[in-house]
Design a protein around this motif. Structure first.
Motif, PDB file in Angstrom:
ATOM      1  N   GLY A 128       0.785  -1.229   0.000  1.00  0.00           N
ATOM      2  CA  GLY A 128       0.000   0.000   0.000  1.00  0.00           C
ATOM      3  C   GLY A 128       0.818   1.281   0.000  1.00  0.00           C
ATOM      4  O   GLY A 128       0.271   2.380   0.112  1.00  0.00           O
ATOM      5  N   PHE A 129       2.132   1.144  -0.158  1.00  0.00           N
ATOM      6  CA  PHE A 129       3.006   2.324  -0.132  1.00  0.00           C
ATOM      7  C   PHE A 129       2.713   3.226  -1.329  1.00  0.00           C
ATOM      8  O   PHE A 129       2.452   2.748  -2.425  1.00  0.00           O
ATOM      9  N   TYR A 130       2.761   4.523  -1.089  1.00  0.00           N
ATOM     10  CA  TYR A 130       2.575   5.507  -2.175  1.00  0.00           C
ATOM     11  C   TYR A 130       3.506   6.679  -1.969  1.00  0.00           C
ATOM     12  O   TYR A 130       4.029   6.903  -0.879  1.00  0.00           O
ATOM     13  N   TRP A 131       3.691   7.427  -3.059  1.00  0.00           N
ATOM     14  CA  TRP A 131       4.458   8.681  -3.042  1.00  0.00           C
ATOM     15  C   TRP A 131       3.513   9.756  -3.516  1.00  0.00           C
ATOM     16  O   TRP A 131       2.700   9.518  -4.407  1.00  0.00           O
ATOM     17  N   LYS A 132       3.603  10.929  -2.937  1.00  0.00           N
ATOM     18  CA  LYS A 132       2.680  12.000  -3.320  1.00  0.00           C
ATOM     19  C   LYS A 132       3.219  12.780  -4.515  1.00  0.00           C
ATOM     20  O   LYS A 132       4.367  13.199  -4.537  1.00  0.00           O
ATOM     21  N   ALA A 133       2.333  12.979  -5.496  1.00  0.00           N
ATOM     22  CA  ALA A 133       2.662  13.804  -6.651  1.00  0.00           C
ATOM     23  C   ALA A 133       2.674  15.266  -6.216  1.00  0.00           C
ATOM     24  O   ALA A 133       2.250  15.604  -5.104  1.00  0.00           O
ATOM     25  N   ALA A 134       3.133  16.148  -7.091  1.00  0.00           N
ATOM     26  CA  ALA A 134       3.212  17.576  -6.774  1.00  0.00           C
ATOM     27  C   ALA A 134       1.852  18.151  -6.392  1.00  0.00           C
ATOM     28  O   ALA A 134       1.774  19.081  -5.589  1.00  0.00           O
ATOM     29  N   ASP A 135       0.770  17.591  -6.939  1.00  0.00           N
ATOM     30  CA  ASP A 135      -0.580  18.074  -6.606  1.00  0.00           C
ATOM     31  C   ASP A 135      -1.179  17.330  -5.410  1.00  0.00           C
ATOM     32  O   ASP A 135      -2.365  17.423  -5.144  1.00  0.00           O
ATOM     33  N   ASN A 136      -0.334  16.574  -4.695  1.00  0.00           N
ATOM     34  CA  ASN A 136      -0.710  15.795  -3.503  1.00  0.00           C
ATOM     35  C   ASN A 136      -1.530  14.549  -3.799  1.00  0.00           C
ATOM     36  O   ASN A 136      -2.103  13.958  -2.895  1.00  0.00           O
ATOM     37  N   THR A 137      -1.588  14.113  -5.039  1.00  0.00           N
ATOM     38  CA  THR A 137      -2.250  12.864  -5.380  1.00  0.00           C
ATOM     39  C   THR A 137      -1.359  11.714  -4.913  1.00  0.00           C
ATOM     40  O   THR A 137      -0.178  11.663  -5.270  1.00  0.00           O
ATOM     41  N   PRO A 138      -1.899  10.777  -4.122  1.00  0.00           N
ATOM     42  CA  PRO A 138      -1.087   9.619  -3.737  1.00  0.00           C
ATOM     43  C   PRO A 138      -0.945   8.660  -4.928  1.00  0.00           C
ATOM     44  O   PRO A 138      -1.931   8.296  -5.554  1.00  0.00           O
ATOM     45  N   VAL A 139       0.305   8.303  -5.246  1.00  0.00           N
ATOM     46  CA  VAL A 139       0.600   7.426  -6.382  1.00  0.00           C
ATOM     47  C   VAL A 139       1.254   6.158  -5.834  1.00  0.00           C
ATOM     48  O   VAL A 139       2.285   6.241  -5.162  1.00  0.00           O
ATOM     49  N   PRO A 140       0.684   4.974  -6.100  1.00  0.00           N
ATOM     50  CA  PRO A 140       1.306   3.730  -5.634  1.00  0.00           C
ATOM     51  C   PRO A 140       2.744   3.618  -6.145  1.00  0.00           C
ATOM     52  O   PRO A 140       3.003   3.855  -7.324  1.00  0.00           O
ATOM     53  N   PHE A 141       3.670   3.312  -5.235  1.00  0.00           N
ATOM     54  CA  PHE A 141       5.086   3.255  -5.573  1.00  0.00           C
ATOM     55  C   PHE A 141       5.700   1.961  -5.066  1.00  0.00           C
ATOM     56  O   PHE A 141       5.458   1.542  -3.936  1.00  0.00           O
ATOM     57  N   THR A 142       6.567   1.395  -5.898  1.00  0.00           N
ATOM     58  CA  THR A 142       7.393   0.258  -5.509  1.00  0.00           C
ATOM     59  C   THR A 142       8.797   0.779  -5.236  1.00  0.00           C
ATOM     60  O   THR A 142       9.095   1.954  -5.484  1.00  0.00           O
ATOM     61  N   LEU A 143       9.663  -0.104  -4.778  1.00  0.00           N
ATOM     62  CA  LEU A 143      11.062   0.279  -4.594  1.00  0.00           C
ATOM     63  C   LEU A 143      11.670   0.701  -5.931  1.00  0.00           C
ATOM     64  O   LEU A 143      12.404   1.685  -6.002  1.00  0.00           O
ATOM     65  N   THR A 144      11.328   0.012  -7.007  1.00  0.00           N
ATOM     66  CA  THR A 144      11.815   0.369  -8.338  1.00  0.00           C
ATOM     67  C   THR A 144      11.350   1.776  -8.728  1.00  0.00           C
ATOM     68  O   THR A 144      12.102   2.530  -9.341  1.00  0.00           O
ATOM     69  N   ASP A 145      10.117   2.116  -8.352  1.00  0.00           N
ATOM     70  CA  ASP A 145       9.611   3.462  -8.643  1.00  0.00           C
ATOM     71  C   ASP A 145      10.391   4.523  -7.864  1.00  0.00           C
ATOM     72  O   ASP A 145      10.732   5.578  -8.417  1.00  0.00           O
ATOM     73  N   LEU A 146      10.677   4.260  -6.578  1.00  0.00           N
ATOM     74  CA  LEU A 146      11.468   5.202  -5.785  1.00  0.00           C
ATOM     75  C   LEU A 146      12.829   5.413  -6.449  1.00  0.00           C
ATOM     76  O   LEU A 146      13.289   6.548  -6.605  1.00  0.00           O
ATOM     77  N   GLN A 147      13.467   4.315  -6.853  1.00  0.00           N
ATOM     78  CA  GLN A 147      14.777   4.413  -7.500  1.00  0.00           C
ATOM     79  C   GLN A 147      14.675   5.167  -8.829  1.00  0.00           C
ATOM     80  O   GLN A 147      15.533   5.989  -9.148  1.00  0.00           O
ATOM     81  N   GLY A 148      13.629   4.882  -9.596  1.00  0.00           N
ATOM     82  CA  GLY A 148      13.452   5.543 -10.891  1.00  0.00           C
ATOM     83  C   GLY A 148      13.209   7.039 -10.754  1.00  0.00           C
ATOM     84  O   GLY A 148      13.762   7.842 -11.523  1.00  0.00           O
ATOM     85  N   LEU A 149      12.379   7.419  -9.777  1.00  0.00           N
ATOM     86  CA  LEU A 149      12.130   8.847  -9.555  1.00  0.00           C
ATOM     87  C   LEU A 149      13.417   9.542  -9.130  1.00  0.00           C
ATOM     88  O   LEU A 149      13.734  10.634  -9.609  1.00  0.00           O
ATOM     89  N   TYR A 150      14.171   8.887  -8.258  1.00  0.00           N
ATOM     90  CA  TYR A 150      15.432   9.473  -7.816  1.00  0.00           C
ATOM     91  C   TYR A 150      16.387   9.632  -8.995  1.00  0.00           C
ATOM     92  O   TYR A 150      17.057  10.663  -9.138  1.00  0.00           O
TER      93      TYR A 150
END
Length: 185
Positions: A128-150
């Protein structure tokens, strides 16, 4: 008001201004008498000196000095644009196919780095982990997504750094004030 005077040091640099009625020059101070107009000019245009008991206007800057000043100003302008560019929000598409814009300011980068490192140690993000977009929308994130955003944020910073480096090299190589001023982010 009384007679104005300019006190100067051993190099001729003016160190103080005095008025015979309001604040007379102390005894033993090297000073010359100046008119009210000269006093106003000296106060509004720093750089006047005293040579052989006479007030001397500062020399006009040379072309090299003007170029150096323009280069310093333009370099500072490029540095400010770089500082803004590395903190611009980035667009990123998650492994789940969601494309959003995410903040990349210094604080957001720090939190993202900590989360990425922490979840790498843990091996995965929690259910259920998510990262918030700039408009505060919660976006489901995996570890791969965290790495990709970084990585996307780092790529933006690297591109901006390269641009800054190239522009500053152009500024340093410019041979006229007009050429320097034409170099912009």
């Amino acid at each position: 008001m009384g007679q104005k005077s300019a006190a100067y040091d051993s190099t001729g640099a003016i160190v103080a201004y005095y008025d015979s009625e309001i604040s007379p020059a102390p005894q033993g101070v090297n000073a010359i008498k100046i008119t009210d107009a000269q006093w106003q000019t000296c106060v509004n245009n720093p750089g006047y000196t005293v040579v052989d008991g006479e007030l001397v206007a500062p020399a006009a800057p040379t072309a090299a000095q003007l170029l150096a000043a323009a280069q310093a100003i333009q370099s500072a302008t490029i540095d400010a644009a770089y500082a803004a560019a590395i903190q611009q929000s980035v667009s990123f598409k998650t492994a789940g196919g969601v494309t959003e814009t995410f903040q990349a300011d210094a604080g957001s980068q720090t939190v993202l780095m900590q989360a990425t490192q922490g979840y790498q140690i843990a091996g995965a993000t929690p259910t259920g982990f998510y990262w918030k977009a700039a408009d505060n929308t919660p976006v489901p994130f995996t570890l791969t997504d965290l790495q990709g955003l970084y990585q996307a944020i780092l790529a933006q910073g690297w591109a901006a750094f390269q641009k800054r480096t190239n522009l500053k090299a152009e500024i340093a190589a410019a041979t006229s004030v007009a050429a320097v001023q034409a170099i912009n982010w």
